[in-house]
Design an enzyme around this catalytic site. Structure first.
Site, PDB file in Angstrom:
ATOM      1  N   THR A  46       0.874  -1.232   0.089  1.00 10.30           N
ATOM      2  CA  THR A  46      -0.116  -0.008   0.008  1.00 10.30           C
ATOM      3  C   THR A  46       0.855   1.275   0.018  1.00 10.30           C
ATOM      4  OG1 THR A  46      -1.511  -1.131   1.558  1.00 10.30           O
ATOM      5  CG2 THR A  46      -2.195   0.873   0.948  1.00 10.30           C
ATOM      6  N   TYR A 109     -12.936  -2.564   0.472  1.00 10.19           N
ATOM      7  CA  TYR A 109     -14.192  -2.223  -0.038  1.00 10.19           C
ATOM      8  C   TYR A 109     -15.575  -3.246   0.007  1.00 10.19           C
ATOM      9  CZ  TYR A 109     -17.708   0.498  -2.566  1.00 10.19           C
ATOM     10  OH  TYR A 109     -18.674   1.522  -2.929  1.00 10.19           O
ATOM     11  N   TYR A 135      -2.389 -10.046   4.967  1.00 14.58           N
ATOM     12  CA  TYR A 135      -2.092  -8.707   5.430  1.00 14.58           C
ATOM     13  C   TYR A 135      -3.444  -8.122   5.562  1.00 14.58           C
ATOM     14  CZ  TYR A 135      -1.005  -3.656   4.871  1.00 14.58           C
ATOM     15  OH  TYR A 135      -0.743  -2.374   5.239  1.00 14.58           O
ATOM     16  N   ARG A 140      -7.797   0.443   6.185  1.00  6.51           N
ATOM     17  CA  ARG A 140      -7.956   0.603   4.674  1.00  6.51           C
ATOM     18  C   ARG A 140      -8.888  -0.160   4.234  1.00  6.51           C
ATOM     19  NH1 ARG A 140      -3.806   3.488   2.351  1.00  6.51           N
ATOM     20  NH2 ARG A 140      -1.885   3.986   3.428  1.00  6.51           N
ATOM     21  N   LYS A 164       0.912 -10.069   8.165  1.00  9.13           N
ATOM     22  CA  LYS A 164       1.190  -8.777   8.574  1.00  9.13           C
ATOM     23  C   LYS A 164      -0.307  -8.242   9.251  1.00  9.13           C
ATOM     24  CE  LYS A 164       2.352  -4.001   6.902  1.00  9.13           C
ATOM     25  NZ  LYS A 164       2.437  -3.396   5.668  1.00  9.13           N
ATOM     26  N   ILE A 206       6.913  -5.397   9.337  1.00  8.20           N
ATOM     27  CA  ILE A 206       6.864  -4.757   7.697  1.00  8.20           C
ATOM     28  C   ILE A 206       6.689  -3.367   8.242  1.00  8.20           C
ATOM     29  CG2 ILE A 206       6.005  -4.587   5.408  1.00  8.20           C
ATOM     30  CD1 ILE A 206       5.543  -7.703   5.763  1.00  8.20           C
TER      31      ILE A 206
END
Length: 291
Positions: A46, A109, A135, A140, A164, A206
């Site tokens: 990202t 989304y 992840y 987000r 992550k 990360i």
């Protein structure tokens, strides 16, 4: 999977003033991180503004990073999305010969159920020729993948090697660490919580700030992994403000302001993101001068 213990960094994509990819700056960024103690590099996460990178640019970015790296560090590639079939097709068609693992973001989304997360990542796991790091970043994606779903995937698929975790929920880390398979990696995706996660048994991070201050951040992680709590927290406290600053407006505008101050790349970002405000740039610049 010892190669993913320690500090990974989610590399930015440097741009020139005309917003084309600045490959010379990308080479400089890769060498800067390798020379300063980072353990592995993450491409097209990202933080790389992957949402605004074309397929052609992505291929060239992978090529340039792999050629610059020359096998020195493991490479992790971001391949994810909210169209499961597209993710599967990309995994089957991309040249992954220089890639050590895939970082795959939870579908954004669409807001799937926990079963939807499971079935998505099941399809990804069955399609991927490389190990997968899940992840989870609900800030987000708009939906939290719960620890029981992550652990179900960890137990069911040998090539799902880690997560992550970036829900910014301390208790969620503890749930994963308490019940995970022995060799499953719980990797922090929250720079502000990373040291606590490492001391609780996490595999590392990360990081976003890590690529701007690689020596300081990776030293902190190594001290944490060695159980040297006091020395690690001494660095953590020094870096607390800059971690807050880089996420104050948007990511990666903040970290690009750090990298510009360091002479690595410009602070250009592609719309809909905008550069860090003058006020934030001043705070970041003053912090680095005083560090």
């Amino acid at each position: 999977m010892q190669k993913f213990i320690g500090t990974g960094v989610a590399l930015v994509t440097p741009f020139k003033e005309d917003l084309t990819v600045d490959y010379n700056a990308l080479i400089k960024l890769v060498d800067y991180n390798i020379d300063n103690g980072i353990n592995y590099l993450v491409i097209n996460g990202t933080t790389a503004e992957s949402a605004t990178i074309t397929k052609e640019e992505k291929k060239e970015i992978i090529k340039v990073i792999a050629e610059t790296n020359k096998g020195r560090l493991p490479l992790v590639l971001g391949v994810g999305g909210n169209n499961t079939q597209t993710v599967v097709e990309e995994l089957q068609t991309l040249d992954l010969s220089n890639i050590d693992a895939i970082l795959s973001v939870a579908p954004y989304y669409s807001k799937p159920t926990q079963e939807g997360f499971y079935q998505h990542f099941k399809a990804v796991a069955l399609a991927s020729p490389k190990p997968i790091i899940l992840y989870n970043v609900p800030g987000r994606t708009a939906k939290n993948m719960l620890p029981e779903t992550t652990l179900r995937l960890a137990n069911d698929f040998d090539n799902v090697i880690g997560v992550k975790e970036a829900a910014n929920i301390q208790q969620q880390y503890y749930s994963l660490l308490k019940d995970k398979p022995e060799d499953f990696l719980v990797i922090s995706g929250d720079d502000d919580l990373t040291l606590g996660v490492v001391l609780a048994g996490g595999a590392g991070v990360i990081s976003v700030i890590g690529q701007g201050l690689p020596k300081e951040f990776s030293t902190m992680i190594q001290l944490g992994l060695a159980g040297k709590n006091k020395e690690a927290f001494d660095i953590h406290y020094k870096l607390m403000d800059i971690v807050d600053y880089i996420f104050e407006e948007n990511n990666p505008a903040g970290i690009k302001a750090v990298l510009m101050k360091k002479g690595i790349c410009l602070d250009e970002v592609r719309l809909p993101l905008v550069k860090a405000s003058e006020e934030l740039q001043t705070k970041i610049s003053d912090f680095i001068d005083n560090l």
